[in-house]
Motif scaffolding. Structure first.
Motif, PDB file in Angstrom:
ATOM      1  N   ALA A  19       0.858  -1.101  -0.101  1.00  0.00           N
ATOM      2  CA  ALA A  19      -0.036   0.062   0.076  1.00  0.00           C
ATOM      3  C   ALA A  19       0.820   1.280   0.031  1.00  0.00           C
ATOM      4  O   ALA A  19       0.424   1.988   0.730  1.00  0.00           O
ATOM      5  CB  ALA A  19      -0.926  -0.093   1.046  1.00  0.00           C
ATOM      6  N   GLY A  20       2.202   1.364  -0.920  1.00  0.00           N
ATOM      7  CA  GLY A  20       2.643   2.439  -0.753  1.00  0.00           C
ATOM      8  C   GLY A  20       3.605   2.721   0.428  1.00  0.00           C
ATOM      9  O   GLY A  20       4.136   1.633   1.076  1.00  0.00           O
ATOM     10  N   LYS A  21       3.308   3.769   1.210  1.00  0.00           N
ATOM     11  CA  LYS A  21       4.007   4.255   2.113  1.00  0.00           C
ATOM     12  C   LYS A  21       3.052   4.211   3.676  1.00  0.00           C
ATOM     13  O   LYS A  21       3.378   4.716   4.677  1.00  0.00           O
ATOM     14  CB  LYS A  21       4.563   5.640   2.079  1.00  0.00           C
ATOM     15  CG  LYS A  21       5.726   5.774   1.227  1.00  0.00           C
ATOM     16  CD  LYS A  21       6.409   7.166   1.085  1.00  0.00           C
ATOM     17  CE  LYS A  21       7.452   7.299   0.155  1.00  0.00           C
ATOM     18  NZ  LYS A  21       8.358   8.668   0.180  1.00  0.00           N
ATOM     19  N   THR A  22       1.810   3.612   3.320  1.00  0.00           N
ATOM     20  CA  THR A  22       1.047   3.169   4.246  1.00  0.00           C
ATOM     21  C   THR A  22       1.503   2.566   5.613  1.00  0.00           C
ATOM     22  O   THR A  22       1.835   1.440   4.947  1.00  0.00           O
ATOM     23  CB  THR A  22      -0.491   3.072   4.098  1.00  0.00           C
ATOM     24  OG1 THR A  22      -0.899   3.834   2.935  1.00  0.00           O
ATOM     25  CG2 THR A  22      -1.400   2.870   5.224  1.00  0.00           C
ATOM     26  N   PRO A  23       1.795   2.824   6.480  1.00  0.00           N
ATOM     27  CA  PRO A  23       2.271   2.206   7.529  1.00  0.00           C
ATOM     28  C   PRO A  23       1.592   0.439   7.851  1.00  0.00           C
ATOM     29  O   PRO A  23       0.529   0.440   7.824  1.00  0.00           O
ATOM     30  CB  PRO A  23       2.420   2.899   8.964  1.00  0.00           C
ATOM     31  CG  PRO A  23       2.292   4.199   8.452  1.00  0.00           C
ATOM     32  CD  PRO A  23       1.301   4.158   7.322  1.00  0.00           C
ATOM     33  N   ILE A  24       2.569  -0.599   7.890  1.00  0.00           N
ATOM     34  CA  ILE A  24       2.003  -1.857   8.116  1.00  0.00           C
ATOM     35  C   ILE A  24       2.261  -2.027   9.632  1.00  0.00           C
ATOM     36  O   ILE A  24       3.109  -1.849  10.379  1.00  0.00           O
ATOM     37  CB  ILE A  24       3.014  -2.855   7.267  1.00  0.00           C
ATOM     38  CG1 ILE A  24       2.766  -2.758   5.731  1.00  0.00           C
ATOM     39  CG2 ILE A  24       2.410  -4.368   7.584  1.00  0.00           C
ATOM     40  CD1 ILE A  24       1.532  -2.682   5.065  1.00  0.00           C
ATOM     41  N   ARG A  25       1.179  -2.280  10.246  1.00  0.00           N
ATOM     42  CA  ARG A  25       1.180  -2.251  11.628  1.00  0.00           C
ATOM     43  C   ARG A  25       1.692  -3.853  12.247  1.00  0.00           C
ATOM     44  O   ARG A  25       2.123  -3.672  13.307  1.00  0.00           O
ATOM     45  CB  ARG A  25      -0.217  -1.759  12.083  1.00  0.00           C
ATOM     46  CG  ARG A  25      -0.707  -0.467  12.121  1.00  0.00           C
ATOM     47  CD  ARG A  25       0.481   0.356  12.856  1.00  0.00           C
ATOM     48  NE  ARG A  25       0.671   0.028  14.194  1.00  0.00           N
ATOM     49  CZ  ARG A  25       1.583   0.599  14.972  1.00  0.00           C
ATOM     50  NH1 ARG A  25       2.296   1.512  14.400  1.00  0.00           N
ATOM     51  NH2 ARG A  25       1.908   0.273  16.132  1.00  0.00           N
ATOM     52  N   SER A  26       1.228  -4.751  11.553  1.00  0.00           N
ATOM     53  CA  SER A  26       1.237  -5.981  12.008  1.00  0.00           C
ATOM     54  C   SER A  26       1.400  -7.115  10.942  1.00  0.00           C
ATOM     55  O   SER A  26       0.743  -6.911   9.798  1.00  0.00           O
ATOM     56  CB  SER A  26      -0.049  -6.279  12.841  1.00  0.00           C
ATOM     57  OG  SER A  26       0.025  -7.413  13.576  1.00  0.00           O
ATOM     58  N   ILE A  27       1.933  -8.415  11.293  1.00  0.00           N
ATOM     59  CA  ILE A  27       2.023  -9.246  10.288  1.00  0.00           C
ATOM     60  C   ILE A  27       1.752 -10.706  11.375  1.00  0.00           C
ATOM     61  O   ILE A  27       1.991 -10.550  12.285  1.00  0.00           O
ATOM     62  CB  ILE A  27       3.452  -9.325   9.597  1.00  0.00           C
ATOM     63  CG1 ILE A  27       4.522  -9.200  10.549  1.00  0.00           C
ATOM     64  CG2 ILE A  27       3.705  -8.191   8.501  1.00  0.00           C
ATOM     65  CD1 ILE A  27       6.072  -9.473  10.038  1.00  0.00           C
ATOM     66  N   SER A  28       1.287 -11.747  10.498  1.00  0.00           N
ATOM     67  CA  SER A  28       1.257 -12.890  11.077  1.00  0.00           C
ATOM     68  C   SER A  28       1.746 -13.988   9.881  1.00  0.00           C
ATOM     69  O   SER A  28       0.917 -13.724   8.811  1.00  0.00           O
ATOM     70  CB  SER A  28      -0.161 -13.253  11.549  1.00  0.00           C
ATOM     71  OG  SER A  28      -0.397 -14.254  12.376  1.00  0.00           O
ATOM     72  N   LEU A  29       2.429 -15.072  10.294  1.00  0.00           N
ATOM     73  CA  LEU A  29       2.659 -16.051   9.475  1.00  0.00           C
ATOM     74  C   LEU A  29       2.083 -17.468   9.730  1.00  0.00           C
ATOM     75  O   LEU A  29       2.278 -17.654  11.042  1.00  0.00           O
ATOM     76  CB  LEU A  29       4.082 -16.008   9.298  1.00  0.00           C
ATOM     77  CG  LEU A  29       4.827 -16.997   8.475  1.00  0.00           C
ATOM     78  CD1 LEU A  29       4.727 -16.581   7.006  1.00  0.00           C
ATOM     79  CD2 LEU A  29       6.547 -17.136   8.603  1.00  0.00           C
ATOM     80  N   ALA A  30       1.597 -18.097   9.151  1.00  0.00           N
ATOM     81  CA  ALA A  30       1.109 -19.426   9.376  1.00  0.00           C
ATOM     82  C   ALA A  30       2.295 -20.460  10.025  1.00  0.00           C
ATOM     83  O   ALA A  30       3.186 -20.408   9.832  1.00  0.00           O
ATOM     84  CB  ALA A  30       0.423 -20.183   8.372  1.00  0.00           C
ATOM     85  N   LEU A  31       1.678 -21.251  10.870  1.00  0.00           N
ATOM     86  CA  LEU A  31       2.729 -22.191  11.557  1.00  0.00           C
ATOM     87  C   LEU A  31       3.780 -22.932  10.616  1.00  0.00           C
ATOM     88  O   LEU A  31       4.860 -23.421  11.151  1.00  0.00           O
ATOM     89  CB  LEU A  31       2.094 -22.938  12.908  1.00  0.00           C
ATOM     90  CG  LEU A  31       1.605 -22.372  13.930  1.00  0.00           C
ATOM     91  CD1 LEU A  31       1.072 -23.384  15.103  1.00  0.00           C
ATOM     92  CD2 LEU A  31       2.765 -21.481  14.615  1.00  0.00           C
TER      93      LEU A  31
END
Length: 344
Positions: A175-187
């Motif tokens: 999303a361009g420069k819109t801050p990414i707050r959180s990520i989650s990766l499947a186990l």
């Protein structure tokens, strides 16, 4: 986290290690809770110390608790009744925003607003490596292969860091420069979800490097909340996603085999932002944490910190959406939580 039977309740000791539930608060305290009785079994008061507790993580063997406190990370012995820390990792110049353990508990990774990601050796107690991300880091997770890290930041980037080659090997800017707050990766490492400041979620299928396909293959995007998204978290079975928001709710999304996300329920009950969440090992419960500005529940343990005197945590059952237990004790907003009820 199955509910205990009457016989198992009778045999449960005060120091039962089968379910570890921990909360951190702006009152500077870290509290351990008996999940089913609602009793606070231990409190780390940190008397005379400054700095709020930002993030918590429990080691895979249930032996250690890592608490990100302002610019440092304190390591505590979970089985001990002492408030003394085993190790303190210092080196970040700004708030530590993320903390995660290596699967065998050999090292710890932290991300910070100072724009760096650091790996700490738990055996020697020393800093092992630093990656310069260039922008404030909001979240970091360890890939299940233990050879890569994935981070997100205030500049809108998601990066994969190769630990063997010591480089950033992939970068996404959904999303361009819109801050990414959180990520989650499947186990199993098969799926990556990211959420940004505008409540938008992005989903990638993660392919094997040897497959000939793109490492991160975009599969879908959807609007999860109309306000700030604070946390997204895949359940251990990867069948649902929880998203926390400034809109005071937690949304639960089911995930189909072809990566279709369907909103199944919205947990309503908090009065302010919901900042953090953690699933039980069986994906049947969720723990949520709130800030002086956040809240929401569902089938979960919900930490509610409002401007009033209600600074509680709640356990919600996923299937019914009903409150199973309430936890009282914090004097200010509870902003982070950690839950470990799997095998140690």
């Amino acid at each position: 986290m199955p509910a205990p039977t009457s016989s198992s309740k009778a045999s449960t000791s005060r120091h039962d290690m089968s379910v570890i539930l921990v909360t951190g608060s702006y009152d500077h305290e870290i509290r351990f809770w008996e999940a089913w009785s609602g009793i606070c079994s231990r409190s780390i008061t940190r008397t005379g110390e400054s700095g709020q507790v930002n993030r918590l993580a429990i080691s895979p063997d249930k032996r250690l608790l890592a608490a990100a406190i302002h610019k440092k990370v304190d390591i505590y012995d979970i089985a001990s009744a002492s408030s003394e820390r085993l190790i303190t990792f210092e080196g970040h110049s700004k708030n530590v925003t993320s903390v995660s353990f290596h699967s065998e508990g050999k090292w710890l990774v932290t991300g910070s607003e100072d724009g760096t990601i650091k790996i700490w050796d738990l055996r020697s107690g020393h800093l092992h490596r630093t990656y310069d991300n260039g922008n404030a880091v909001n979240d970091v997770c360890v890939h299940p292969n233990q050879g890569e890290l994935i981070s997100c930041d205030q500049a809108g980037s998601i990066k994969q860091w190769d630990l063997s080659e010591n480089i950033c090997s992939h970068e996404l800017t959904p999303a361009g420069k819109t801050p990414i707050r959180s990520i989650s990766l499947a186990l199993d490492g098969s799926c990556l979800v990211a959420g940004n400041n505008k409540g938008q979620c992005y989903v990638w299928k993660v392919n094997d490097e040897s497959s000939g396909l793109p490492r991160f293959q975009a599969v879908t995007t959807f609007h999860a909340h109309n306000k700030y998204l604070t946390r997204c978290l895949l359940s251990p079975d990867a069948k649902c996603l929880a998203t926390c928001s400034a809109d005071t709710t937690v949304a639960i999304w089911s995930i189909s085999s072809n990566y279709e996300f369907k909103q199944e329920r919205v947990l309503i009950g908090h009065q302010r932002w919901v900042w953090d969440c953690a699933f039980s090992a069986d994906s049947a419960y969720l723990v949520t944490g709130t800030f002086l500005i956040v809240f929401v529940p569902m089938r979960i343990i919900c930490i509610s910190a409002s401007a009033s005197s209600d600074h509680t945590a709640r356990l919600w059952e996923m299937a019914s959406g009903e409150t199973v237990r309430q936890y009282n004790g914090h004097h200010k907003a509870a902003v982070c939580c950690a839950l470990h009820d799997g095998a140690g």
